[in-house]
Motif scaffolding. Structure first.
Motif, PDB file in Angstrom:
ATOM      1  N   LEU A 180      20.352   9.361  -7.984  1.00 52.78           N
ATOM      2  CA  LEU A 180      18.899   9.516  -7.995  1.00 52.78           C
ATOM      3  C   LEU A 180      18.205   8.163  -7.898  1.00 52.78           C
ATOM      4  O   LEU A 180      17.210   8.002  -7.177  1.00 52.78           O
ATOM      5  CB  LEU A 180      18.468  10.240  -9.276  1.00 52.78           C
ATOM      6  CG  LEU A 180      16.968  10.435  -9.488  1.00 52.78           C
ATOM      7  CD1 LEU A 180      16.371  11.281  -8.371  1.00 52.78           C
ATOM      8  CD2 LEU A 180      16.689  11.072 -10.850  1.00 52.78           C
ATOM      9  N   ASN A 181      18.748   7.160  -8.621  1.00 50.19           N
ATOM     10  CA  ASN A 181      18.158   5.828  -8.606  1.00 50.19           C
ATOM     11  C   ASN A 181      18.214   5.209  -7.206  1.00 50.19           C
ATOM     12  O   ASN A 181      17.242   4.601  -6.743  1.00 50.19           O
ATOM     13  CB  ASN A 181      18.900   4.929  -9.598  1.00 50.19           C
ATOM     14  CG  ASN A 181      18.226   3.585  -9.784  1.00 50.19           C
ATOM     15  OD1 ASN A 181      17.024   3.492  -9.920  1.00 50.19           O
ATOM     16  ND2 ASN A 181      19.022   2.532  -9.763  1.00 50.19           N
ATOM     17  N   VAL A 182      19.343   5.369  -6.517  1.00 51.32           N
ATOM     18  CA  VAL A 182      19.474   4.831  -5.157  1.00 51.32           C
ATOM     19  C   VAL A 182      18.466   5.486  -4.219  1.00 51.32           C
ATOM     20  O   VAL A 182      17.769   4.817  -3.443  1.00 51.32           O
ATOM     21  CB  VAL A 182      20.906   5.040  -4.627  1.00 51.32           C
ATOM     22  CG1 VAL A 182      20.982   4.654  -3.152  1.00 51.32           C
ATOM     23  CG2 VAL A 182      21.908   4.229  -5.431  1.00 51.32           C
ATOM     24  N   PHE A 183      18.377   6.810  -4.303  1.00 52.46           N
ATOM     25  CA  PHE A 183      17.436   7.536  -3.454  1.00 52.46           C
ATOM     26  C   PHE A 183      16.004   7.076  -3.699  1.00 52.46           C
ATOM     27  O   PHE A 183      15.241   6.808  -2.750  1.00 52.46           O
ATOM     28  CB  PHE A 183      17.555   9.036  -3.724  1.00 52.46           C
ATOM     29  CG  PHE A 183      16.495   9.863  -3.049  1.00 52.46           C
ATOM     30  CD1 PHE A 183      16.560  10.132  -1.689  1.00 52.46           C
ATOM     31  CD2 PHE A 183      15.425  10.356  -3.785  1.00 52.46           C
ATOM     32  CE1 PHE A 183      15.570  10.889  -1.073  1.00 52.46           C
ATOM     33  CE2 PHE A 183      14.432  11.111  -3.178  1.00 52.46           C
ATOM     34  CZ  PHE A 183      14.505  11.380  -1.815  1.00 52.46           C
ATOM     35  N   LEU A 184      15.629   6.947  -4.979  1.00 49.30           N
ATOM     36  CA  LEU A 184      14.265   6.531  -5.308  1.00 49.30           C
ATOM     37  C   LEU A 184      14.011   5.078  -4.914  1.00 49.30           C
ATOM     38  O   LEU A 184      12.907   4.738  -4.469  1.00 49.30           O
ATOM     39  CB  LEU A 184      14.013   6.729  -6.803  1.00 49.30           C
ATOM     40  CG  LEU A 184      13.975   8.186  -7.291  1.00 49.30           C
ATOM     41  CD1 LEU A 184      13.859   8.247  -8.802  1.00 49.30           C
ATOM     42  CD2 LEU A 184      12.812   8.942  -6.640  1.00 49.30           C
ATOM     43  N   ASP A 185      15.018   4.206  -5.086  1.00 48.07           N
ATOM     44  CA  ASP A 185      14.875   2.812  -4.653  1.00 48.07           C
ATOM     45  C   ASP A 185      14.525   2.737  -3.173  1.00 48.07           C
ATOM     46  O   ASP A 185      13.568   2.060  -2.764  1.00 48.07           O
ATOM     47  CB  ASP A 185      16.189   2.049  -4.896  1.00 48.07           C
ATOM     48  CG  ASP A 185      16.277   1.450  -6.291  1.00 48.07           C
ATOM     49  OD1 ASP A 185      15.245   1.344  -6.963  1.00 48.07           O
ATOM     50  OD2 ASP A 185      17.398   1.095  -6.705  1.00 48.07           O
ATOM     51  N   LEU A 186      15.319   3.420  -2.373  1.00 50.02           N
ATOM     52  CA  LEU A 186      15.092   3.391  -0.925  1.00 50.02           C
ATOM     53  C   LEU A 186      13.744   4.012  -0.560  1.00 50.02           C
ATOM     54  O   LEU A 186      13.036   3.518   0.338  1.00 50.02           O
ATOM     55  CB  LEU A 186      16.229   4.127  -0.206  1.00 50.02           C
ATOM     56  CG  LEU A 186      17.610   3.472  -0.315  1.00 50.02           C
ATOM     57  CD1 LEU A 186      18.679   4.413   0.235  1.00 50.02           C
ATOM     58  CD2 LEU A 186      17.627   2.141   0.434  1.00 50.02           C
ATOM     59  N   TRP A 187      13.398   5.081  -1.247  1.00 47.85           N
ATOM     60  CA  TRP A 187      12.128   5.760  -0.970  1.00 47.85           C
ATOM     61  C   TRP A 187      10.936   4.853  -1.260  1.00 47.85           C
ATOM     62  O   TRP A 187      10.036   4.695  -0.444  1.00 47.85           O
ATOM     63  CB  TRP A 187      12.062   7.034  -1.812  1.00 47.85           C
ATOM     64  CG  TRP A 187      10.914   7.946  -1.448  1.00 47.85           C
ATOM     65  CD1 TRP A 187      10.277   8.042  -0.255  1.00 47.85           C
ATOM     66  CD2 TRP A 187      10.280   8.893  -2.316  1.00 47.85           C
ATOM     67  NE1 TRP A 187       9.284   8.995  -0.308  1.00 47.85           N
ATOM     68  CE2 TRP A 187       9.264   9.541  -1.566  1.00 47.85           C
ATOM     69  CE3 TRP A 187      10.481   9.276  -3.644  1.00 47.85           C
ATOM     70  CZ2 TRP A 187       8.450  10.525  -2.129  1.00 47.85           C
ATOM     71  CZ3 TRP A 187       9.667  10.266  -4.186  1.00 47.85           C
ATOM     72  CH2 TRP A 187       8.669  10.879  -3.437  1.00 47.85           C
ATOM     73  N   PHE A 188      10.963   4.227  -2.465  1.00 47.25           N
ATOM     74  CA  PHE A 188       9.823   3.392  -2.859  1.00 47.25           C
ATOM     75  C   PHE A 188       9.761   2.084  -2.062  1.00 47.25           C
ATOM     76  O   PHE A 188       8.673   1.636  -1.691  1.00 47.25           O
ATOM     77  CB  PHE A 188       9.886   3.072  -4.355  1.00 47.25           C
ATOM     78  CG  PHE A 188       9.534   4.236  -5.243  1.00 47.25           C
ATOM     79  CD1 PHE A 188       8.396   4.981  -5.027  1.00 47.25           C
ATOM     80  CD2 PHE A 188      10.350   4.584  -6.314  1.00 47.25           C
ATOM     81  CE1 PHE A 188       8.068   6.060  -5.838  1.00 47.25           C
ATOM     82  CE2 PHE A 188      10.046   5.654  -7.140  1.00 47.25           C
ATOM     83  CZ  PHE A 188       8.899   6.395  -6.892  1.00 47.25           C
ATOM     84  N   VAL A 189      10.925   1.457  -1.811  1.00 51.31           N
ATOM     85  CA  VAL A 189      10.931   0.143  -1.157  1.00 51.31           C
ATOM     86  C   VAL A 189      10.741   0.265   0.354  1.00 51.31           C
ATOM     87  O   VAL A 189       9.901  -0.425   0.944  1.00 51.31           O
ATOM     88  CB  VAL A 189      12.248  -0.613  -1.471  1.00 51.31           C
ATOM     89  CG1 VAL A 189      12.331  -1.905  -0.659  1.00 51.31           C
ATOM     90  CG2 VAL A 189      12.331  -0.923  -2.956  1.00 51.31           C
ATOM     91  N   ILE A 190      11.508   1.140   0.989  1.00 52.20           N
ATOM     92  CA  ILE A 190      11.427   1.264   2.452  1.00 52.20           C
ATOM     93  C   ILE A 190      10.282   2.197   2.864  1.00 52.20           C
ATOM     94  O   ILE A 190       9.498   1.893   3.759  1.00 52.20           O
ATOM     95  CB  ILE A 190      12.761   1.775   3.029  1.00 52.20           C
ATOM     96  CG1 ILE A 190      13.883   0.787   2.688  1.00 52.20           C
ATOM     97  CG2 ILE A 190      12.666   1.953   4.540  1.00 52.20           C
ATOM     98  CD1 ILE A 190      15.262   1.254   3.126  1.00 52.20           C
ATOM     99  N   GLY A 191      10.194   3.347   2.169  1.00 51.43           N
ATOM    100  CA  GLY A 191       9.180   4.335   2.533  1.00 51.43           C
ATOM    101  C   GLY A 191       7.766   3.917   2.198  1.00 51.43           C
ATOM    102  O   GLY A 191       6.839   4.098   3.001  1.00 51.43           O
ATOM    103  N   PHE A 192       7.580   3.318   1.007  1.00 52.48           N
ATOM    104  CA  PHE A 192       6.234   2.962   0.551  1.00 52.48           C
ATOM    105  C   PHE A 192       5.976   1.460   0.529  1.00 52.48           C
ATOM    106  O   PHE A 192       4.856   1.028   0.263  1.00 52.48           O
ATOM    107  CB  PHE A 192       5.975   3.525  -0.844  1.00 52.48           C
ATOM    108  CG  PHE A 192       5.933   5.031  -0.896  1.00 52.48           C
ATOM    109  CD1 PHE A 192       4.852   5.727  -0.392  1.00 52.48           C
ATOM    110  CD2 PHE A 192       6.989   5.748  -1.433  1.00 52.48           C
ATOM    111  CE1 PHE A 192       4.807   7.112  -0.436  1.00 52.48           C
ATOM    112  CE2 PHE A 192       6.969   7.130  -1.488  1.00 52.48           C
ATOM    113  CZ  PHE A 192       5.872   7.821  -0.974  1.00 52.48           C
ATOM    114  N   GLY A 193       7.021   0.641   0.773  1.00 48.96           N
ATOM    115  CA  GLY A 193       6.831  -0.807   0.742  1.00 48.96           C
ATOM    116  C   GLY A 193       6.452  -1.323  -0.626  1.00 48.96           C
ATOM    117  O   GLY A 193       5.715  -2.311  -0.746  1.00 48.96           O
ATOM    118  N   ALA A 194       6.955  -0.682  -1.690  1.00 54.42           N
ATOM    119  CA  ALA A 194       6.552  -1.036  -3.056  1.00 54.42           C
ATOM    120  C   ALA A 194       7.261  -2.262  -3.600  1.00 54.42           C
ATOM    121  O   ALA A 194       6.910  -2.763  -4.664  1.00 54.42           O
ATOM    122  CB  ALA A 194       6.801   0.156  -3.992  1.00 54.42           C
TER     123      ALA A 194
END
Length: 452
Positions: A180-194
């Motif tokens: 879950l952490n890996v999925f959320l990391d990629l989502w927030f960093v790549i998807g949202f540029g957070a």
């Protein structure tokens, strides 16, 4: 008649070596996934955000890992008492021990979370964090500390499962939360540029989810221990026994992290590029020492249950087997790093754009890989003393370890450069082991009585 829950590996009767290995294996995998949280944060920001972001998370890691080790060490202290009650067949007090630990650590998590949230930037300044990464490191820490109650609760819940002889449930939950952490990391960093904030939010969400699920499963497990009448939910006498073991356990678990934190200012003084390489290498080191540390933690549970059952001779047999297990792991890890250290470092950074960082990381690993046997023997010997409740010499040995690491870094860095930070590490491990071994050989640990 109290109904006992059957455990797959009986620490009181089965072969000590096989039991320890089978019990330690899920703990090793679980702790690897625990380390995987921060490693993934570093890998993702290093590859998709940049070197400064990697350095910012690295600067935060030394501090956050101290709190992680406080939670793990305190959990071990609580699990020793719980294991001894379980080994003695006192299920009522065992359940009271679990409830006491959960309530205490929830309060600790809240208090430390508030403290860390308010003080994180000031602590980074005290640690001489480079100005160009100070804001990003402060952002990461501020969000991370908001999730501190989840971190503490998850680790104490895992320790309680281990105390009951179940190391598989924490492993399954860690696998789930790590994915879950890996999925959320990629989502927030790549998807949202957070950026750095995104990986911190991902970690808090993943840990919080794991903590809630763990609590529900543990409460269900405790119902399997049927006792007559109402079980006391909090006992200060049991808490006192836990604290007696928890404080040295926190110290022992925190030695690496506290040492990293205290020498962070030395590394920071060499600039953000060196810090980025050092951060990547210490992430890898944290992964590498997991099998040895986990074997030592398994020895604590094994010792506690057998001491509670009045079987110190089984502890001696388990100690010899655990030394062989830890030595085997150390040799395997050394061989892996001997052939693949550069490739592993390369997963954290772009080697063409970070030559100084890359050289620092590979230099660290090329040295430290030959000394993991030292921390393996130290962890196993400390595990016996901790599980038996023999804490005085155990505490002294770990303080000496810390003193050697810190003094070596500060005194030798003007002469040897940043390499002085890691030259002192195996010296501290070895002296710690020799002190603990001398205490073990006296046999005085076998006379201790913790449970009330």
């Amino acid at each position: 008649m109290e109904k006992r829950v059957k455990r797959k590996w009986n620490m009181l009767e089965d072969s000590p070596g096989i039991t320890l290995f089978l019990f330690a294996l899920p703990m090793i995998l679980g702790n690897l996934f625990q380390q995987f949280y921060n490693m993934v944060d570093s890998m993702i920001v290093g590859q998709f955000v940049g070197e400064d972001a990697l350095a910012a998370v690295g600067a935060s890691y030394a501090l956050t890992n101290v709190f992680v080790m406080i939670a793990i060490g305190g959990g071990i202290g609580a699990s020793v008492i719980t294991s001894q009650y379980l080994g003695a067949g006192e299920d009522r007090k065992m359940k009271t021990s679990v409830y006491t630990a959960l309530l205490t650590f929830l309060a600790m998590g809240i208090v430390l979370g508030v403290f860390g949230f308010l003080m994180n930037r000031q602590i980074l300044i005290w640690l001489n964090t480079p100005e160009n990464i100070l804001a990003a490191a402060g952002t990461y820490l501020g969000i991370y500390f908001l999730g501190m109650p989840f971190l503490f609760m998850y680790n104490i819940l895992s320790s309680m499962f281990n105390a009951l002889g179940d190391s598989r449930t924490p492993l399954c939950l860690l696998i789930f939360s790590s994915v879950l952490n890996v999925f959320l990391d990629l989502w927030f960093v790549i998807g949202f540029g957070a950026g750095v904030a995104g990986v911190a939010v991902a970690t808090v969400i993943a840990q919080g989810t794991a903590a809630v699920i763990s609590f529900c499963l543990l409460m269900r497990r405790l119902h399997g221990f049927a006792v007559e009448g109402k079980v006391q939910k909090y006992d200060t006498a049991i808490l006192g026994a836990m604290v007696k073991i928890a404080i040295p356990s926190i110290l022992q678990q925190s030695i690496v992290s506290i040492g990293m934190l205290l020498v962070q200012s030395v590394v920071n003084g060499f600039g953000s590029s060196v810090l980025a390489g050092y951060a990547a290498a210490t992430r890898i080191e944290s992964i590498c020492i997991v099998p040895m540390i986990s074997t030592g933690n398994a020895v604590s549970t094994f010792t506690a249950q057998n001491m509670g059952a009045g079987k110190p001779e089984r502890v001696r047999k388990g100690y010899r087997a655990a030394c062989a297990i830890a030595g085997g792991f150390a040799l395997l890890i050394c061989l892996i790093l001997l052939f693949f250290d550069r490739q592993i470092i390369g997963t954290f950074m772009d080697t063409s754009s970070g030559a100084v960082a890359y050289a620092t990381g590979t230099g660290y690993l090329s040295f430290i890989k030959f000394f993991f046997i030292c921390i393996g023997l130290k962890a196993v010997t400390d595990g016996v003393l901790r599980g038996a409740g023999d804490v005085v010499v155990f505490t002294l040995a770990n303080l000496v370890n810390l003193g050697i690491r810190v003094s070596g870094a500060f005194l030798l860095s003007p002469v040897l450069g940043v390499a002085a930070v890691w030259y002192a590490i195996p010296a501290g491990w070895t002296v710690n082991y020799l002190i603990s071994l001398c205490r073990y050989l006296t046999g005085k640990w076998s006379k201790k009585n913790l449970i009330v």
